[in-house]
Design a protein around this motif. Structure first.
Motif, PDB file in Angstrom:
ATOM      1  N   GLN A 158       0.833  -1.204   0.000  1.00  0.00           N
ATOM      2  CA  GLN A 158       0.000   0.000   0.000  1.00  0.00           C
ATOM      3  C   GLN A 158       0.869   1.256   0.000  1.00  0.00           C
ATOM      4  O   GLN A 158       0.664   2.181  -0.796  1.00  0.00           O
ATOM      5  CB  GLN A 158      -0.865  -0.024   1.276  1.00  0.00           C
ATOM      6  CG  GLN A 158      -2.244   0.570   1.073  1.00  0.00           C
ATOM      7  CD  GLN A 158      -3.057   0.431   2.369  1.00  0.00           C
ATOM      8  OE1 GLN A 158      -2.763  -0.397   3.188  1.00  0.00           O
ATOM      9  NE2 GLN A 158      -4.063   1.257   2.517  1.00  0.00           N
ATOM     10  N   GLN A 159       1.863   1.233   0.889  1.00  0.00           N
ATOM     11  CA  GLN A 159       2.743   2.402   1.013  1.00  0.00           C
ATOM     12  C   GLN A 159       3.549   2.636  -0.256  1.00  0.00           C
ATOM     13  O   GLN A 159       3.739   3.771  -0.693  1.00  0.00           O
ATOM     14  CB  GLN A 159       3.681   2.227   2.221  1.00  0.00           C
ATOM     15  CG  GLN A 159       2.926   2.397   3.552  1.00  0.00           C
ATOM     16  CD  GLN A 159       3.797   2.132   4.748  1.00  0.00           C
ATOM     17  OE1 GLN A 159       4.891   1.612   4.603  1.00  0.00           O
ATOM     18  NE2 GLN A 159       3.297   2.469   5.931  1.00  0.00           N
ATOM     19  N   VAL A 160       4.015   1.503  -0.841  1.00  0.00           N
ATOM     20  CA  VAL A 160       4.784   1.622  -2.092  1.00  0.00           C
ATOM     21  C   VAL A 160       3.941   2.295  -3.164  1.00  0.00           C
ATOM     22  O   VAL A 160       4.399   3.191  -3.879  1.00  0.00           O
ATOM     23  CB  VAL A 160       5.279   0.224  -2.562  1.00  0.00           C
ATOM     24  CG1 VAL A 160       5.745   0.261  -4.006  1.00  0.00           C
ATOM     25  CG2 VAL A 160       6.405  -0.279  -1.672  1.00  0.00           C
ATOM     26  N   SER A 161       2.668   1.857  -3.243  1.00  0.00           N
ATOM     27  CA  SER A 161       1.790   2.440  -4.272  1.00  0.00           C
ATOM     28  C   SER A 161       1.570   3.936  -3.997  1.00  0.00           C
ATOM     29  O   SER A 161       1.553   4.759  -4.924  1.00  0.00           O
ATOM     30  CB  SER A 161       0.461   1.698  -4.338  1.00  0.00           C
ATOM     31  OG  SER A 161      -0.268   1.930  -3.160  1.00  0.00           O
ATOM     32  N   GLN A 162       1.432   4.281  -2.693  1.00  0.00           N
ATOM     33  CA  GLN A 162       1.267   5.699  -2.337  1.00  0.00           C
ATOM     34  C   GLN A 162       2.496   6.509  -2.738  1.00  0.00           C
ATOM     35  O   GLN A 162       2.383   7.583  -3.332  1.00  0.00           O
ATOM     36  CB  GLN A 162       1.021   5.829  -0.829  1.00  0.00           C
ATOM     37  CG  GLN A 162      -0.399   5.468  -0.425  1.00  0.00           C
ATOM     38  CD  GLN A 162      -0.590   5.514   1.070  1.00  0.00           C
ATOM     39  OE1 GLN A 162       0.358   5.768   1.807  1.00  0.00           O
ATOM     40  NE2 GLN A 162      -1.807   5.259   1.507  1.00  0.00           N
ATOM     41  N   ILE A 163       3.681   5.948  -2.424  1.00  0.00           N
ATOM     42  CA  ILE A 163       4.954   6.628  -2.788  1.00  0.00           C
ATOM     43  C   ILE A 163       5.021   6.826  -4.293  1.00  0.00           C
ATOM     44  O   ILE A 163       5.400   7.887  -4.783  1.00  0.00           O
ATOM     45  CB  ILE A 163       6.159   5.813  -2.268  1.00  0.00           C
ATOM     46  CG1 ILE A 163       6.231   5.948  -0.738  1.00  0.00           C
ATOM     47  CG2 ILE A 163       7.471   6.291  -2.905  1.00  0.00           C
ATOM     48  CD1 ILE A 163       7.115   4.918  -0.066  1.00  0.00           C
ATOM     49  N   GLN A 164       4.594   5.766  -5.014  1.00  0.00           N
ATOM     50  CA  GLN A 164       4.623   5.847  -6.477  1.00  0.00           C
ATOM     51  C   GLN A 164       3.724   6.987  -6.968  1.00  0.00           C
ATOM     52  O   GLN A 164       4.099   7.757  -7.859  1.00  0.00           O
ATOM     53  CB  GLN A 164       4.149   4.504  -7.072  1.00  0.00           C
ATOM     54  CG  GLN A 164       4.414   4.348  -8.577  1.00  0.00           C
ATOM     55  CD  GLN A 164       5.879   4.536  -8.936  1.00  0.00           C
ATOM     56  OE1 GLN A 164       6.749   3.975  -8.298  1.00  0.00           O
ATOM     57  NE2 GLN A 164       6.179   5.355  -9.934  1.00  0.00           N
ATOM     58  N   GLN A 165       2.542   7.091  -6.335  1.00  0.00           N
ATOM     59  CA  GLN A 165       1.617   8.179  -6.701  1.00  0.00           C
ATOM     60  C   GLN A 165       2.274   9.539  -6.473  1.00  0.00           C
ATOM     61  O   GLN A 165       2.238  10.422  -7.351  1.00  0.00           O
ATOM     62  CB  GLN A 165       0.341   8.082  -5.843  1.00  0.00           C
ATOM     63  CG  GLN A 165      -0.641   7.025  -6.338  1.00  0.00           C
ATOM     64  CD  GLN A 165      -1.842   6.907  -5.412  1.00  0.00           C
ATOM     65  OE1 GLN A 165      -1.962   7.655  -4.447  1.00  0.00           O
ATOM     66  NE2 GLN A 165      -2.724   5.972  -5.721  1.00  0.00           N
TER      67      GLN A 165
END
Length: 941
Positions: free
Chosen positions: A678-685
């Motif tokens: 989840q956090q990785v996807s947020q960072i990617q965003q």
């Protein structure tokens, strides 16, 4: 001429009429006449008319009447169910042969049987009924051959199954009899019949007829069910899986008064009990028996049978068969054995069922078959039941014997039986006690502690000693055989018991004396058992007694008896005819009390020990020593194995714990993985957003660069100026945000104020008596007043900030045309962007804090309406929050002061760059306009 020739002539004429007459009526009359003669002139009609009658069956199918007569005639010829006076005239054997021979002729052509199957399908009563009777008769005469024909004919068995569904009882009932003959000793047909829903239909008929109170039809249905289930594992499994066992429970419901049962009811119940036994028979595969035993317990059938066991007035033969049935239902099944141990007889005080049954077993006035049944029940209760064995033996041990003597125990009854004057009781008690020791070394040792008081003034004697004393007194053969079987079971595989036995100096001389004598056939069995007991004393001897070491006992045998003679006497046991009969099945069944000699479990022991004892007798002392060493090594190995088993068990437990830990950690890991993803996807965003902004920024700078690539002012590029411009823009936005925040604060305070007033009024109306509550309200109102004054202070500070902001805006407007002209400041502004980002973050956090504050204020308001006590609590919270708010205001002031400094620094820098910057006095007129606008906005708010 006599009657015989005229009868034969008449039959010949009638046969001619059947064969040649063209009119159906003539043929029908001729067949009717043949039917009337067929009983008296069975042989003649059979020989002359059978062919013609079969022809009629084939050709005159359309006329049910002639078909009926033809079938009846064939039945009379083939069937052996003759009338009594005729059976007196003819010998029974002759009759049997006649029926069998005619059947053979009829079935020689297989199509005759197939034709008969087709006729049985006809619904017409005059065809179907005689057809059923004829087919039944054929099966009685030549069962296997007829079964084979029916089996290979298409749908043969299925067509006959339809008879059970016939609404006419006479056909249905005869259909049951037909199926009885059809299913005899043919597993393939039994399976087909079972899968054609026979169980369901037969159980329905039994219920309709009134269960055990029903007539002979119930008996016939039960016999058919027995045919289907006996020795047929597939059908037994099908019966259990189809939940038919629970349907048997209502069969065994008995009332309080069981007098005057009809003979039919007794027969029906007998067959019903036998049917239960078929399902739990010890000869069935162990798995099948076990699952049926469990089913009988779970559906309450075992409980029902135990009720009959303890009921009064039940006929003796039904009681006996019930005991045998309960025996096999509990045999080797721990759950059922435990239940049986808990059953009490309805006496006062209540006694365990086991004790009541044992009382019957050692009572010589009871019927012999009943006593055998009780012994079987006791054996089945103890079979593979160490818990039950322990309970029985414990009733003999000194510590547990009931001192008051109020209630008699199983142990006391067995001891009483063992030493009574009735040899049958001696034998039964000895065998029962042997079963309590079966394959249980611990109990064999415990039983050595049992002491018996023989007579007043004499010291007590051990049970083992008393048994040997009775042996040596030369009692009845049956008693001695029983005691020897008990001693052999007790001493086998128990060195301590062997030592106790040898410790009595009279025992070995008695045994050698018995074996050495040449006695009659009666005594040979006792001699064989004495040899076995002595052999056990050698084989399981641990050489702890110096005078009775293995070697010395062997020398004694060699000297007193001779090895060959000893082995010959030992062989007497297994050669005995009663031995082979007892070895066949667990249930003790003896034609007369005199034949009661061997127990089934004991025959297994003999088989196991006969060979090893023979070998042991011939072994030299060196071989014995080697064997001892091997035994010791094996014991060591056993100890090592036991140790490792323990280690493995511990490791298994650890492994189980670790597995559980791994599973919990795995689940935690999965949760963490999900969070990380989840956090990785947020960072990617965020990255994407950042890149997008970067690209946009790049485009802007490119646009500026294309216009003013070479343009510089005092050696500094235009980026700086555009950066400054953006910075100013940013500050403007922040200012607006702050203004919005302030408005929100004002509205929240307004709400708080109004709700406070409302709450005050409701509090007054509902609880006028609570002055304390009002005081709290007043305090809160004061607090709110303080808050308002603080907010006013804040708004004054904010208006100051607004003024400063307007000045900045004026600067911005003056800077704009210059930026448009020069383009050099673009480079400067991009450079300052980095520094501004940090400040934006700080401001964001301030805004967040303010919104949180707003949220909590709302919550406090809601809760304040509940109770005065809570209001007091909320007040202290509000005080804290106000302090926080004040602190945040101070922080804002500090930030604005910093901002002021930065703006002046920026002005200086712009001046250094050569950009003319107007002083505050010059922009006063512009500021004034802005201030007016701000004033208007504030008024609106």
């Amino acid at each position: 001429a006599g009657p015989q020739p005229s009868g034969a002539d008449t039959i010949q004429k009638l046969c001619d009429r059947v064969a040649s007459s063209t009119l159906l009526d003539d043929r029908r009359d001729a067949v009717r006449a043949l039917k009337s003669l067929s009983k008296k002139y069975r042989l003649e009609v059979g020989i002359q008319a059978m062919e013609h009658l079969i022809h009629v069956l084939q050709t005159d199918r359309s006329d049910s009447e002639i078909i009926g007569y033809a079938l009846d005639t064939l039945y009379n010829v083939i069937s052996n169910d003759l009338e009594e006076e005729e059976q007196e005239e003819n010998s029974a054997k002759q009759v049997d042969d006649l029926g069998s021979q005619f059947t053979e002729i009829f079935i020689k052509q297989q199509e005759n049987v197939t034709l008969l199957l087709t006729l049985v399908e006809e619904f017409d009563f005059h065809v179907r009924w005689p057809g059923v009777k004829l087919l039944t008769s054929l099966l009685k005469q030549q069962g296997p051959q007829v079964q084979q024909i029916i089996l290979v004919s298409p749908m043969g068995v299925s067509r006959l199954m339809d008879l059970l569904a016939d609404s006419r009882e006479v056909i249905r009932n005869d259909g049951v009899l037909l199926l009885q003959q059809l299913t005899k000793s043919n597993a393939a047909i039994q399976k087909i019949v079972a899968f054609e829903n026979a169980f369901e239909r037969l159980l329905d008929i039994i219920t309709e007829e009134g269960n055990s109170d029903g007539g002979i039809v119930v008996e016939d249905c039960l016999l058919l069910l027995q045919n289907l289930l006996k020795n047929n594992n597939s059908n037994q499994n099908f019966f259990k899986e189809g939940s038919y066992i629970q349907r048997m429970k209502p069969w065994f419901e008995v009332g309080d008064d069981n007098c005057g049962w009809s003979a039919q009811k007794v027969t029906n119940l007998h067959l019903m009990l036998q049917l239960v036994r078929v399902l739990v028979s010890p000869t069935n595969p162990p798995g099948a028996t076990s699952s049926c035993q469990k089913a009988t317990f779970h559906c309450g059938l075992l409980q029902q049978l135990c009720t009959i066991l303890m009921a009064t007035g039940v006929p003796a033969d039904i009681l006996t068969e019930t005991i045998n049935t309960v025996s096999e239902v509990i045999r080797g099944c721990q759950t059922n054995q435990d239940y049986f141990a808990s059953v009490n007889a309805p006496s006062n005080p209540p006694r365990p069922a086991i004790v009541v049954l044992l009382m019957s077993m050692v009572n010589e006035r009871q019927p012999f078959v009943l006593r055998c049944a009780v012994l079987y029940c006791f054996q089945c209760f103890l079979y593979k039941n160490q818990k039950g064995q322990g309970e029985i033996v414990s009733t003999l041990l000194p510590s547990t014997i009931d001192a008051t003597g109020n209630s008699v125990s199983a142990g006391q009854l067995l001891c009483g039986g063992l030493f009574s004057t009735d040899s049958l009781s001696n034998w039964c008690a000895a065998v029962a006690l042997a079963h309590a020791l079966q394959e249980n070394a611990t109990l064999k040792e415990q039983l050595l502690r049992v002491q018996l008081a023989t007579s007043i003034g004499n010291p007590p004697v051990s049970l083992l000693q008393q048994c040997t004393n009775i042996l040596s007194q030369g009692s009845k053969v049956q008693t001695r055989v029983g005691l020897l079987m008990l001693l052999c079971t007790w001493l086998s595989n128990c060195s301590i018991a062997v030592t106790h036995f040898l410790h009595n100096p009279a025992n070995v001389p008695f045994l050698t004396g018995q074996i050495a004598e040449n006695l009659g056939e009666e005594e040979q069995l006792v001699q064989g058992l004495c040899a076995l007991l002595l052999g056990i004393s050698i084989y399981y001897n641990d050489n702890s007694l110096e005078n009775y070491r293995k070697e010395k006992l062997k020398q004694l045998i060699e000297k007193r008896i001779g090895r060959e003679n000893f082995i010959e006497k030992l062989g007497f046991i297994s050669k005995h005819e009663l031995y082979s009969r007892a070895a066949q099945k667990p249930q003790p069944s003896f034609s007369s009390p005199d034949h009661m000699m061997f127990d089934h479990e004991f025959t297994k022991l003999v088989k196991e020990l006969e060979g090893v004892i023979s070998k042991a007798i011939y072994k030299s002392s060196e071989e014995d020593k080697k064997e001892e060493e091997v035994k010791k090594t094996l014991e060591q190995h056993d100890n090592i194995v036991t140790h490792y088993k323990k280690v493995i068990r511990e490791q298994d437990q650890e492994l189980e714990e670790l597995k559980q830990r791994v599973s919990t950690l795995t689940s935690q890991n999965e949760q963490l993985q999900a969070t990380v993803t989840q956090q990785v996807s947020q960072i990617q965003q965020h990255k994407d957003q950042y890149n997008l902004l970067k690209v946009q920024l790049g485009k802007d700078t490119q646009h500026h660069n294309s216009h003013g690539d070479t343009f510089q002012m005092n050696g500094i590029q235009t980026e700086e100026v555009s950066k400054l411009k953006e910075e100013l823009e940013e500050w403007k936005n922040k200012h607006e945000l702050l203004q919005g925040q302030l408005k929100e604060k004002d509205s929240v305070i307004e709400k708080l104020n109004s709700s406070q007033l409302e709450m005050g009024t409701t509090e007054q109306s509902s609880q006028t008596s609570r002055f304390g509550g009002l005081e709290h309200n007043n305090e809160l109102q004061k607090e709110l007043e303080m808050l308002r004054s603080q907010i006013q202070l804040q708004s004054a500070e904010i208006s100051k900030l607004q003024m400063e902001n307007q000045k900045l805006q004026a600067m911005n407007t003056t800077a704009d045309p210059m930026l448009g002209d020069s383009g050099a400041t673009a480079a400067t502004s991009s450079e300052l962007e980095g520094r501004l980002e940090q400040e934006i973050k700080e401001l964001k956090s301030e805004v967040k804090a303010l919104s949180e504050e707003k949220e909590s204020l709302k919550q406090h308001l809601d809760s304040s309406s509940s109770t005065v006590a809570i209001l007091q609590d909320e007040k202290s919270k509000l005080q804290r929050e106000v302090a926080e708010s004040k602190k945040e205001q101070d922080d804002l002031l500090v930030l604005l002061a910093d901002q002021d400094q930065k703006i002046s620094a920026l002005k200086i820098k712009l001046k250094e760059l050569g950009v003319p910057v107007e002083d505050e006095d010059d922009t006063e007129s512009g500021d004034q306009g802005d201030e007016d606008e701000d004033g208007d906005e504030e008024e609106q708010d």
